[in-house]
Design a protein around this motif. Structure first.
Motif, PDB file in Angstrom:
ATOM      1  N   GLN A 138       0.830  -1.212   0.000  1.00  0.00           N
ATOM      2  CA  GLN A 138       0.000   0.000   0.000  1.00  0.00           C
ATOM      3  C   GLN A 138       0.861   1.257   0.000  1.00  0.00           C
ATOM      4  OE1 GLN A 138      -2.325  -1.002   3.471  1.00  0.00           O
ATOM      5  NE2 GLN A 138      -4.212  -1.156   2.279  1.00  0.00           N
ATOM      6  N   LYS A 139       1.993   1.165   0.726  1.00  0.00           N
ATOM      7  CA  LYS A 139       2.893   2.324   0.743  1.00  0.00           C
ATOM      8  C   LYS A 139       3.435   2.593  -0.658  1.00  0.00           C
ATOM      9  CE  LYS A 139       4.388   2.179   5.536  1.00  0.00           C
ATOM     10  NZ  LYS A 139       5.457   1.836   6.469  1.00  0.00           N
ATOM     11  N   LYS A 140       3.729   1.504  -1.395  1.00  0.00           N
ATOM     12  CA  LYS A 140       4.222   1.700  -2.767  1.00  0.00           C
ATOM     13  C   LYS A 140       3.142   2.346  -3.627  1.00  0.00           C
ATOM     14  CE  LYS A 140       8.195  -0.976  -2.923  1.00  0.00           C
ATOM     15  NZ  LYS A 140       9.289  -1.342  -3.762  1.00  0.00           N
ATOM     16  N   LEU A 141       1.889   1.904  -3.440  1.00  0.00           N
ATOM     17  CA  LEU A 141       0.779   2.522  -4.181  1.00  0.00           C
ATOM     18  C   LEU A 141       0.654   4.002  -3.824  1.00  0.00           C
ATOM     19  CD1 LEU A 141      -2.134  -0.097  -4.062  1.00  0.00           C
ATOM     20  CD2 LEU A 141      -0.882   0.685  -6.073  1.00  0.00           C
ATOM     21  N   LEU A 142       0.762   4.284  -2.537  1.00  0.00           N
ATOM     22  CA  LEU A 142       0.623   5.669  -2.091  1.00  0.00           C
ATOM     23  C   LEU A 142       1.728   6.544  -2.693  1.00  0.00           C
ATOM     24  CD1 LEU A 142      -0.566   7.936  -0.419  1.00  0.00           C
ATOM     25  CD2 LEU A 142       0.652   7.060   1.575  1.00  0.00           C
ATOM     26  N   GLU A 143       2.936   5.982  -2.704  1.00  0.00           N
ATOM     27  CA  GLU A 143       4.052   6.734  -3.263  1.00  0.00           C
ATOM     28  C   GLU A 143       3.802   7.047  -4.739  1.00  0.00           C
ATOM     29  OE1 GLU A 143       7.786   4.777  -3.553  1.00  0.00           O
ATOM     30  OE2 GLU A 143       8.855   6.405  -2.559  1.00  0.00           O
ATOM     31  N   LEU A 144       3.274   6.044  -5.436  1.00  0.00           N
ATOM     32  CA  LEU A 144       2.976   6.237  -6.853  1.00  0.00           C
ATOM     33  C   LEU A 144       1.824   7.231  -7.034  1.00  0.00           C
ATOM     34  CD1 LEU A 144       3.983   5.392  -9.592  1.00  0.00           C
ATOM     35  CD2 LEU A 144       2.425   3.452  -9.559  1.00  0.00           C
ATOM     36  N   ALA A 145       0.859   7.173  -6.091  1.00  0.00           N
ATOM     37  CA  ALA A 145      -0.256   8.121  -6.150  1.00  0.00           C
ATOM     38  C   ALA A 145       0.255   9.549  -6.026  1.00  0.00           C
ATOM     39  CB  ALA A 145      -1.254   7.822  -5.033  1.00  0.00           C
ATOM     40  N   ARG A 146       1.246   9.729  -5.158  1.00  0.00           N
ATOM     41  CA  ARG A 146       1.836  11.061  -4.999  1.00  0.00           C
ATOM     42  C   ARG A 146       2.471  11.526  -6.297  1.00  0.00           C
ATOM     43  NH1 ARG A 146       5.353  10.561   0.229  1.00  0.00           N
ATOM     44  NH2 ARG A 146       6.908  10.359  -1.419  1.00  0.00           N
ATOM     45  N   VAL A 147       3.093  10.563  -6.994  1.00  0.00           N
ATOM     46  CA  VAL A 147       3.689  10.893  -8.288  1.00  0.00           C
ATOM     47  C   VAL A 147       2.584  11.276  -9.286  1.00  0.00           C
ATOM     48  CG1 VAL A 147       4.999   9.972 -10.227  1.00  0.00           C
ATOM     49  CG2 VAL A 147       5.730   9.485  -7.902  1.00  0.00           C
ATOM     50  N   VAL A 148       1.436  10.571  -9.218  1.00  0.00           N
ATOM     51  CA  VAL A 148       0.309  10.913 -10.096  1.00  0.00           C
ATOM     52  C   VAL A 148      -0.103  12.364  -9.865  1.00  0.00           C
ATOM     53  CG1 VAL A 148      -2.117  10.452 -10.604  1.00  0.00           C
ATOM     54  CG2 VAL A 148      -0.539   8.547 -10.219  1.00  0.00           C
ATOM     55  N   MET A 149      -0.128  12.769  -8.598  1.00  0.00           N
ATOM     56  CA  MET A 149      -0.506  14.145  -8.255  1.00  0.00           C
ATOM     57  C   MET A 149       0.415  15.176  -8.909  1.00  0.00           C
ATOM     58  SD  MET A 149      -3.192  14.381  -6.293  1.00  0.00           S
ATOM     59  CE  MET A 149      -3.013  16.036  -5.618  1.00  0.00           C
ATOM     60  N   LEU A 150       1.646  14.760  -9.167  1.00  0.00           N
ATOM     61  CA  LEU A 150       2.615  15.657  -9.798  1.00  0.00           C
ATOM     62  C   LEU A 150       2.317  15.875 -11.263  1.00  0.00           C
ATOM     63  CD1 LEU A 150       6.219  14.638  -8.695  1.00  0.00           C
ATOM     64  CD2 LEU A 150       5.114  16.825  -8.342  1.00  0.00           C
ATOM     65  N   ASN A 151       1.476  15.016 -11.830  1.00  0.00           N
ATOM     66  CA  ASN A 151       1.190  15.065 -13.253  1.00  0.00           C
ATOM     67  C   ASN A 151       2.484  14.971 -14.058  1.00  0.00           C
ATOM     68  OD1 ASN A 151      -0.147  15.318 -15.658  1.00  0.00           O
ATOM     69  ND2 ASN A 151      -0.324  17.556 -15.525  1.00  0.00           N
ATOM     70  N   PRO A 152       3.252  13.893 -13.871  1.00  0.00           N
ATOM     71  CA  PRO A 152       4.605  13.849 -14.409  1.00  0.00           C
ATOM     72  C   PRO A 152       4.655  13.510 -15.897  1.00  0.00           C
ATOM     73  CG  PRO A 152       4.116  11.789 -13.342  1.00  0.00           C
ATOM     74  CD  PRO A 152       2.901  12.651 -13.171  1.00  0.00           C
ATOM     75  N   THR A 153       5.726  13.926 -16.531  1.00  0.00           N
ATOM     76  CA  THR A 153       5.994  13.535 -17.914  1.00  0.00           C
ATOM     77  C   THR A 153       6.708  12.185 -17.916  1.00  0.00           C
ATOM     78  OG1 THR A 153       6.314  15.864 -18.378  1.00  0.00           O
ATOM     79  CG2 THR A 153       7.043  14.313 -20.061  1.00  0.00           C
ATOM     80  N   ILE A 154       7.648  12.030 -16.997  1.00  0.00           N
ATOM     81  CA  ILE A 154       8.380  10.775 -16.890  1.00  0.00           C
ATOM     82  C   ILE A 154       8.447  10.361 -15.424  1.00  0.00           C
ATOM     83  CG2 ILE A 154      10.588  12.006 -16.820  1.00  0.00           C
ATOM     84  CD1 ILE A 154      11.811   9.500 -18.219  1.00  0.00           C
ATOM     85  N   VAL A 155       8.390   9.048 -15.182  1.00  0.00           N
ATOM     86  CA  VAL A 155       8.461   8.537 -13.821  1.00  0.00           C
ATOM     87  C   VAL A 155       9.692   7.653 -13.704  1.00  0.00           C
ATOM     88  CG1 VAL A 155       7.248   7.289 -12.000  1.00  0.00           C
ATOM     89  CG2 VAL A 155       5.946   8.514 -13.746  1.00  0.00           C
TER      90      VAL A 155
END
Lengths: 233, 326, 293
Positions: A138-155
């Motif tokens: 779940q922590k990994k999902l949350l971390e990725l969710a935070r990245v989603v919030m950034l609206n990133p071009t590359i991850v």
């Protein structure tokens, strides 16, 4: 918005951990970065993410030079990043973990984006749980969710699948594919070659700090240098 | 906004503010001067501890030199009045401005340091300023500044014939500091500060310029502590470097928050409400040396038995489990 | 003011003499810091207690501080061991700030209890050699400083031999370098922490004792040494006792010459500025090991 890495080099004392590494990643690519232990994968990722100073080389996203940018600057420019051991904000709730992401890259109201993201990562049931009480996956999902919030071009992801059970691996991969479909580029450092060759469209292999192979999963599997690097001779 | 993790049910905060407001009415009924002075100290140290808690609680940076800002505030009021005959109220602009400026200058290099090194560096900085003040004639060097006494004047901010005025000013300041803490806790700015506390590298990875955030909150914190120094100067009416900037004052500032709970909104107030009356009592019964020795013992007890402070301990043990069940 | 060579050499010598004391105090602090990762705020207060013990044994028994140091060493070793056992052992895993706070509390406690019993009176030990001095080449050597200096050198050599030759000394150094690895080779680190804190405390107390023949005893006596020891420890690199021994001499000389060529009041602030500068610009200190991150 292609991501280009040119002649990146990092030395520690007499050891060259990353040795003149260059590659280009096009928009929407899903790339795996593999290599045996000590091949310089994580060092390279830390260099690209602005966490360590590079001795030489250039990093650019869509033509913008990001070689000297600190991590927060990279995040604002659209470079998202996750860590091998998820770095969530332990004493804040899941929702708060998302709210604190600066909204520089989106015009939508933050509330809506948090709601949408929560739905996308399926963490709604633990929305108000304190993050330290989450499971590792779940922590990994949350971390990725935070990245989603950034609206990133590359991850950039460091070992996203280590210590994750098969069910969680599927939901994590699902989420990554979904983001990939939206046109987001992925560069994934991973130990587990099977997962990478199965899911990535392109694989780059590092050994002793150098790129020794770069191509489709099929090519990589049969590349003699890759086999040699992994098996030793 | 979506519902957030409140540390406590909202009623608790309302109750605390209600109690504080009630203390505004109580003196009308008539309190002895002694109790008014005790309450005044309670307000003062709750206020500065709330100020210290802004930095320590939100970002986890333990500054061991807050007495420096306290002294700057006190001296700005003293110098304005005693040297230039300008109303000490002006110190509410000058004092916090200088304190915030110092926080910015000293924070820039020291925020690179980790945990205990940051604490040590801030401690040493406050010692440097203390020693400089001891040698600086402009501020009266080691002799300090003695105020010319004015019986009662709003303009000159002196209320010697009736301490109730100080009392109300102190109360308003505490309510203000609580409000400020509440506002920050419930803002994205506050969330980002807490993100830095929980995982600095993680915070950077989502686009937070951690150094800038730490500098901003440390400047706010320094400004608040300086305001406390002004109130202190205006009712003691005598300043010297050792009584305003020493380690004893640092302990005075940090102890309420440590006891009540660093990083909680009400912790510093609760801590001050326990510590200040206790210390007054001890000072009267067994003298100030043993009182300070007991304070040392309290420091050790807190670290040994309730390292997270009273509020957090209570929340973790009794309140959070119930909230989760719901 | 012109700088005279003889006077300058005299002040350098004074710096070396007092620097050896800083070395001893700092070696104790750096051992604790390096091995237990605890910033021991109480180091100065414990040194001050050592000074009082030397004073009282002289006052009641007429014992010379150099002799009482022989008793003070084991007494304070035991005291340090006890402080570790009852206070520090419980927080060895806690945050560094918690550790700093507990030793801060201990300092407040010790200083104010001493203040309560013995007031802030300044006390001085007078020995048979208190007013003895020698002239040589235009320089003056006064006996208390010279004798304390040689006593400190002797302690320094003893410490070095202990840490390099004895099995406990080696275990202390192994624990400082890698706590987990030390455990895997069978070192009982808990006991080693107790020994380290005992040793560090004893060094501070002995350093305090041997200067009572010229340094006044009062509840604040340890403060200046504590702050200077912090400077020496970061200068000489964290956990490096040899660095601390050398660093102490350097700081002693820098301090006394500042006092001579510039202004006595500037001694301490200058040392603090040096401390900050090293911490910020040269976190490895003079002799290796990074402090940051």
């Amino acid at each position: 918005m292609s991501f280009s890495v040119e002649h990146v080099t990092k030395r520690y004392g007499g050891v060259t951990a990353v040795d003149d590494v260059s590659f280009q990643i096009g928009k929407g690519e899903f790339v795996g970065l593999i290599g045996p232990n000590g091949s310089g994968k994580t060092t390279l990722l830390d260099g690209l993410g602005g966490y360590i100073r590079k001795d030489a080389g250039r990093v650019a996203l869509g033509g913008h030079d990001l070689s000297k940018a600190p991590p927060y600057e990279l995040a604002k420019r659209g470079v998202g990043r996750t860590f091998q051991v998820p770095r969530v904000f332990d004493n804040m709730t899941v929702v708060e973990n998302l709210y604190c992401v600066p909204a520089a890259r989106s015009s939508e109201p933050k509330e809506k984006r948090v709601e949408d993201t929560m739905e996308m990562v399926r963490l709604a049931s633990v929305a108000h749980e304190i993050a330290k009480n989450l499971s590792g996956g779940q922590k990994k999902l949350l971390e990725l969710a935070r990245v989603v919030m950034l609206n990133p071009t590359i991850v950039l992801m460091d070992e996203p699948f280590s210590g994750v059970d098969p069910a969680m691996l599927e939901s994590l991969l699902g989420l990554m594919r979904e983001m990939n479909k939206e046109g987001r580029t992925f560069l994934i450092v991973e130990h587990n070659i099977a997962v990478i060759t199965k899911n990535c469209g392109r694989v780059i292999c590092l050994d002793e700090g150098k790129v020794i192979a770069d191509g489709s999963p099929g090519d990589i599997r049969n590349d003699p240098r890759v086999i040699e690097a992994y098996l030793g001779t | 906004m979506l519902t957030r993790s409140e540390l406590l049910p909202k009623n608790v905060y309302l109750l605390a503010v209600g109690l504080l407001v009630a203390t505004a009415v109580v003196p009308v009924v008539g309190l002895s001067n002694l109790i008014i002075d005790v309450m005044l100290d309670l307000f003062l140290f709750a206020f500065v501890s709330l100020g210290w808690n802004l930095l320590a609680g939100f970002t986890g940076q333990i500054n061991l030199g807050p007495a420096l800002y306290f002294g700057i505030g006190a001296y700005s009021a003293g110098v304005l009045f005693q040297t230039y005959r300008i109303t000490p109220w002006a110190a509410f602009v000058v004092g916090p401005a200088i304190a915030a400026g110092l926080a910015l200058i000293t924070g820039y290099p020291t925020f690179k340091l980790k945990g205990d090194y940051y604490a040590l560096a801030t401690l040493v900085i406050s010692q440097i300023v203390l020693l400089s003040f001891l040698a600086w004639d402009y501020v009266g060097a080691a002799y300090g500044l003695s105020y010319d006494i004015i019986p009662f004047s709003w303009y000159w901010f002196q209320f010697n014939t009736n301490h109730l005025a100080y009392y109300y000013i102190g109360l308003v300041m505490v309510l203000g500091a609580l409000g400020l803490t509440w506002r920050i806790r419930n803002s994205e700015f506050g969330l980002r500060l807490m993100a830095i506390r929980d995982d600095e590298e993680g915070a950077k990875s989502i686009g937070i310029n951690t150094l800038r955030y730490k500098l901003v909150i440390s400047m706010i914190s320094a400004g608040v502590i300086a305001m406390g120094g002004i109130l202190y100067a205006q009712y003691t009416l005598y300043l010297d470097p050792n009584s305003t900037m020493s380690l004893t004052i640092t302990a005075d500032i940090a102890l309420p928050a440590l006891l009540g709970g660093v990083g909680t909104i009400l912790g510093p107030l609760l801590g001050a409400a326990i510590i200040q009356p206790l210390e007054w009592l001890l000072r009267f019964t067994i003298g100030s040396n043993l009182q300070l020795a007991i304070r040392g013992a309290i420091f050790m007890m807190i670290v040994l038995f309730i390292p997270r402070g009273i509020m957090q301990t209570v929340v973790d043990k009794y309140i959070r489990p119930k909230m989760v069940k719901k | 003011m012109a700088i005279e060579p003889t006077a300058l050499i005299q002040s350098i010598l004074a710096g070396v003499f007092v620097g050896a004391i800083y070395s001893l105090v700092s070696a104790g602090l750096t051992l604790i810091w390096g091995t237990m990762r605890i910033v021991n705020f109480a180091h100065g207060a414990l040194m001050m207690l050592g000074m009082y013990m030397a004073y009282w044994t002289w006052y009641f028994l007429g014992l010379d501080p150099l002799l009482s140091a022989l008793v003070i060493f084991p007494t304070f070793f035991a005291l340090g061991y006890a402080i570790d056992k009852f206070l520090l052992r419980r927080i060895i895993q806690a945050s560094s700030v918690a550790q700093l706070l507990i030793t801060f509390g201990l300092t407040l406690f010790i200083q104010n209890v001493v203040l309560y019993f013995w007031r802030s009176d300044i006390r001085l030990v007078t020995t048979s050699y208190s007013s003895l001095y020698w002239h040589a080449g235009g320089l003056v050597f006064d006996a208390p400083h010279v004798i304390a200096f040689f006593a400190a050198i002797l302690c320094g050599i003893g410490l070095h031999l202990f840490l390099t030759r004895s099995s406990i000394g080696l275990a202390i150094r192994a624990t400082a370098q890698d706590r987990e690895a030390a455990q895997t080779v069978g070192i009982e680190t808990k006991r080693i922490f107790g020994m380290t804190f005992g040793l560090g405390t004893a060094l501070a107390a002995v350093a305090g004792a041997i200067i009572t023949s010229y340094y006044p005893v009062n509840p604040d006596s340890g403060n200046q040494f504590l702050f200077l020891a912090f400077v020496v420890v970061v200068l000489g690199s964290l956990g490096n006792y040899l660095g601390a021994l050398v660093g102490g001499l350097i700081i002693g000389v820098v301090q006394s010459t500042t006092g001579y060529v510039y202004l006595a009041q500037a001694e301490l602030p200058l040392a603090f500025v040096v401390f900050l500068a090293i911490l910020i610009f040269m976190p490895e200190g003079l002799f290796g090991k990074r402090l940051r991150r």
